[in-house]
Design an enzyme around this catalytic site. Sequence first.
Site, mmCIF file in Angstrom:
data_model
loop_
_atom_site.group_PDB
_atom_site.id
_atom_site.type_symbol
_atom_site.label_atom_id
_atom_site.label_comp_id
_atom_site.label_asym_id
_atom_site.label_seq_id
_atom_site.Cartn_x
_atom_site.Cartn_y
_atom_site.Cartn_z
ATOM 1 N N ASP A 148 -21.776 -56.321 -47.956
ATOM 2 C CA ASP A 148 -22.847 -57.232 -47.564
ATOM 3 C C ASP A 148 -22.639 -58.549 -48.326
ATOM 4 O O ASP A 148 -21.794 -58.636 -49.240
ATOM 5 C CB ASP A 148 -24.230 -56.617 -47.828
ATOM 6 C CG ASP A 148 -25.292 -57.267 -46.934
ATOM 7 O OD1 ASP A 148 -25.049 -58.369 -46.410
ATOM 8 O OD2 ASP A 148 -26.374 -56.680 -46.784
HETATM 9 C C1 NOJ Z 1 -27.230 -60.006 -45.540
HETATM 10 C C2 NOJ Z 1 -27.857 -58.863 -44.804
HETATM 11 O O1 NOJ Z 1 -28.253 -57.859 -45.715
HETATM 12 C C3 NOJ Z 1 -26.956 -58.242 -43.746
HETATM 13 O O2 NOJ Z 1 -27.708 -57.324 -43.004
HETATM 14 C C4 NOJ Z 1 -26.356 -59.299 -42.885
HETATM 15 O O3 NOJ Z 1 -25.552 -58.699 -41.899
HETATM 16 C C5 NOJ Z 1 -25.553 -60.245 -43.750
HETATM 17 N N1 NOJ Z 1 -26.447 -60.878 -44.700
HETATM 18 C C6 NOJ Z 1 -24.813 -61.297 -42.940
HETATM 19 O O4 NOJ Z 1 -25.670 -62.229 -42.412
#
Ligand code: NOJ
Length: 761
Positions: free
Chosen positions: A286
């Site tokens: 993430d």
């Molecule tokens: C953070 C989020 O937790 C995740 O779900 C998301 O896909 C990513 N950012 C990318 O935007």
Amino acid sequence: MLRNLMYVVALLPLAAFTQPRTQLANPKMEASVSELMKKMTLEEKIGQLNLPASGDITTGTANSSNVAEQIKQGKVGGLFNIKTAAKIREVQKIAVEQSRLKIPLIFGMDVIHGYKTVFPVPLALSASWDLALIEKSARIAAQEASADGICWTFSPMVDIARDPRWGRVVEGSGEDPYLGSQIAAAMIKGYQGDDLSSNNTILACVKHFALYGAAEAGRDYNTTDMSRIRMYNEYLPPYKAAVDAGAGSVMSSFNEVDGIPAAANRWLMTDLLRKQWGFKGFVVTDYTAISEMISHGMGDLKQVSQLALKAGIDMDMVADGFLNTLKKPLEEGKITVAEIDAACRRILEAKYCLGLFDDPYRYCDPQRAGKEVFTTENRQVARQTAAQTFVLLKNDNQLLPIQGKNKIALVGPLADNGENMTGTWSVAADFANSVSLLDGLKTALGDNADLLYAKGSNVVDDSALDARVSIFGKPTRWDKRSPKEMIDEAVAISPNWSLVVAAVGESAEMTGESSSRSDIGLPGNQQALLEALLATGKPVVMVLFTGRPLTIAWENEHVPAILNVWFGGTEAGNAIADVLMGKVNPSGKLSMTFPRSMGQIPIYYNHKNTGRPLAQGKWFQKFRSNYLDIPNDPLYPFGYGLSYTTFDYKNLQLSGRELNSARKLKVSVEVSNTGNYDGAEVVQLYIRDLVGSITRPVKELKGFQKIFLKKGETKTVEFTLTEKELRFYNSQLQFVSEPGDFQVFVGSSSEKWLQGNFTLK
Ligand code: NOJ
């Protein structure tokens, strides 16, 4: 009593899991990737593991952007959250024309409930219990996103969630592992289709692996900790279902698992995901999860990057840890070239599966977007889908649907707000085109409609809080008037109403990432608004906008009709009008329990019995497991949802009293539509394993069917139970069923059913 006999299905490390469809052994792909890797320098291999932020590419021209130089040097594997076929083509061109090996980039985006045609938020979709419709929504999302340059989506999110304070409950499918698993598989199928290389399918990314939904106190990114038994039986099944369905990528979660952040957790990423489950795709972290491990207390950037690679992470989202630090631990012998190669290979294989090596512009056809994005047909499906997700929570005296000619007052802070209808994560949405409830009702009622409107209150009272919850292009339009002035204005028009529709709830960004709430009641002054509206003596219908279960016990007691409409997407306003006016009969059922009060959280239907359960029908007994001040039972249980018609369940039949590994059990029930409307019903089957080698939940969903019954019609609904449905992970983490007695419940919710009994021999 412990059972001395059990069906041992699989000792986990040896489990024969289905191979993901996208990653079946493909000698041609392997040879081609090997050939390419022979030409790659170490830096270029590490470059493939890098997923940087798109930076000024989104606003400026690609070539002069800050990442363009990195792309030319082969230091970028992909980019995300940039859109349009033209822009993506421009960036791809840099990679395939100006980098040494011309390796195409992969382009990702958070397309989690539709692309430009926005579908209801995922929690809402799950309330439809309609797998075909959910799959279709993902198919349309893939079709539109791929027409606009995207080939990879960060979806589905399958985190089991039992704490509605956590804002991200809106992104998942609620609290149940069985329903969550079915939906996970449906979404993978919708996104990836049968052929990933086709230009209208996209690579799915199941997230957030793992246990992200169990954040302590519902505070986003917080610590999680749980037993392996709970993990395997309750939290892991949807991730595994997504992997079994062929998910091509996985995203690691921010939280720790067993004291080690997921991105550095080798047991999770390698032993479980790859060795036990047979996952062959690639794992991306993430956003900045690698560098965040410095704050977790796992070491400096070099140390945490090395840990992540060792654990089995393939791609670093935004932290720049892999790109900038991996060479040193390699020199020190702490990581190996083979580990870098393995990660690089998985990313190249995904690009191969997507067909990017054949045609790097495969998803950049400038003609497609004009024809395939935000089409009338797609919007029609979004409208139908939204109506299927609404949950009728209360409907005293059949106040709904709206009958005959009414003078309707539409009141409330969410009545005239198209932008908020799309819900969180609507990255590609064109807010100007999303339909508010006011617009939807105007269209439904026609030009001569008697429709009055007043805002009545703000979503929240505190302007600082309002600024935090009206972001990402979704303004709440905070009104500076005092709460009293706004209520007075609404009530002043009351002599002219015969019915009031109160559009109340949360703003879209009160759920989603980093949107935890400590109090999940109706925010701000909205209860006071409802009180004032009710005091006029006119009938009030509450239309509830929310991305989480709310504590609405007061509203349930006082407001005669409540329709929960979540955030229904682009067509929300039209779909709500369809349901309010009776064009569509609501059939949604909750996939997450609504608590009576905050003190009951976490609350979920498939809990354990304890040694001191409360007697049936009681709400307090001294020295039993309960509260002094509130009952144990929820406000609205899992699986609950009313209809404009009524359904009667009778004649529960079991084909026998015994079941074994060879003999299935057929469970049937007659369901009749006994009311005045045609309608759909979600028939639910639960089981209870009465005695086990570990304690078993009081109820577990094991099947459901959504059926449509015309007024007066009766259908026999049949389920087949096999020994497989009775399996669980025992204390040795063996996936087993244990002979003994079971109960089976078939009904309209987790709390309304007919019961039968059988024995597993
Ligand atoms: C953070 C989020 O937790 C995740 O779900 C998301 O896909 C990513 N950012 C990318 O935007």
